[in-house]
Write a protein that holds these residues in place. Structure first.
Motif, PDB file in Angstrom:
ATOM      1  N   ARG A 293      -5.115   2.015   0.875  1.00 46.08           N
ATOM      2  CA  ARG A 293      -3.896   2.973   0.834  1.00 46.08           C
ATOM      3  C   ARG A 293      -3.038   2.148   1.875  1.00 46.08           C
TER       4      ARG A 293
ATOM      5  N   GLY B  37      -8.110  11.100  -5.839  1.00 44.20           N
ATOM      6  CA  GLY B  37      -6.947  10.320  -5.482  1.00 44.20           C
ATOM      7  C   GLY B  37      -7.281   8.870  -5.493  1.00 44.20           C
TER       8      GLY B  37
ATOM      9  N   ASP C  74      -5.045   5.912  -6.854  1.00 45.31           N
ATOM     10  CA  ASP C  74      -3.874   5.226  -5.907  1.00 45.31           C
ATOM     11  C   ASP C  74      -4.380   3.951  -5.884  1.00 45.31           C
TER      12      ASP C  74
END
Length: 168
Positions: free
Chosen positions: A21, A47, A50
């Motif tokens: 990330r 998540g 992502d």
């Protein structure tokens, strides 16, 4: 030394996710001997979509060839459990999913298989970053089948994390 626990695997997967990330990178996996365990560990973190594009469980030679474009001749020349095939799998995963990073594992989890040259527990872990040559590490684990799979998954996650954070 005991095999990694699910909690250790989850921590490693989460740490890799944080690093991916931070770089705005995405990852794809190519798993032979771990049979999808790396993908499972990565997706334990909410998540993860992502940064995790997906993966191919390429247990057979045919799956390596069709799913990730590993040349049949490469497998014939070096064997499915080899540095060369691990590199090709990592590159193939990154290419197939159009990600910045591909990580791969191929090995002999046990309890059968192995040879004097490639003993039981031998694994090759690969990581490929777009625009850079693949990097491969060889490890030999001495656990039972599940332990070898967990140890290989953890080592692959750590190799990917190292690639993201240091770019070696």
């Amino acid at each position: 030394m005991s095999a990694p626990s699910e909690a250790e695997l989850a921590r490693a997967g989460a740490a890799l996710g944080v690093a991916l990330r931070a770089h705005d990178w995405r990852l794809a996996t190519a798993e032979s001997s771990t049979g999808g365990l790396i993908g499972h560990v990565i997706t334990m973190t909410p998540g993860a979509s992502d940064y995790y594009a997906g993966g191919v469980i390429c247990y057979s030679d045919l799956a390596k060839e069709i799913g990730l474009g590993v040349p049949h001749e490469l497998i014939e020349a070096h064997g499915a459990v080899s540095e060369e095939v691990a590199a090709a799998l990592a590159v193939g995963a990154a290419h197939r999913f159009d990600t910045e990073l591909g990580v791969s594992v191929t090995g002999i989890a046990g309890p059968e298989g192995g040879s004097q040259r490639k003993p039981l527990g031998t694994h090759f872990l690969g990581v490929a970053r777009r625009g850079h040559p693949a990097r491969v590490e060889q490890r030999v684990f001495t656990h039972d089948r599940d332990g070898n799979k967990a140890a290989a998954a953890l080592a692959a996650l750590e190799l990917a994390l190292d690639e993201v954070t240091t770019g070696r």
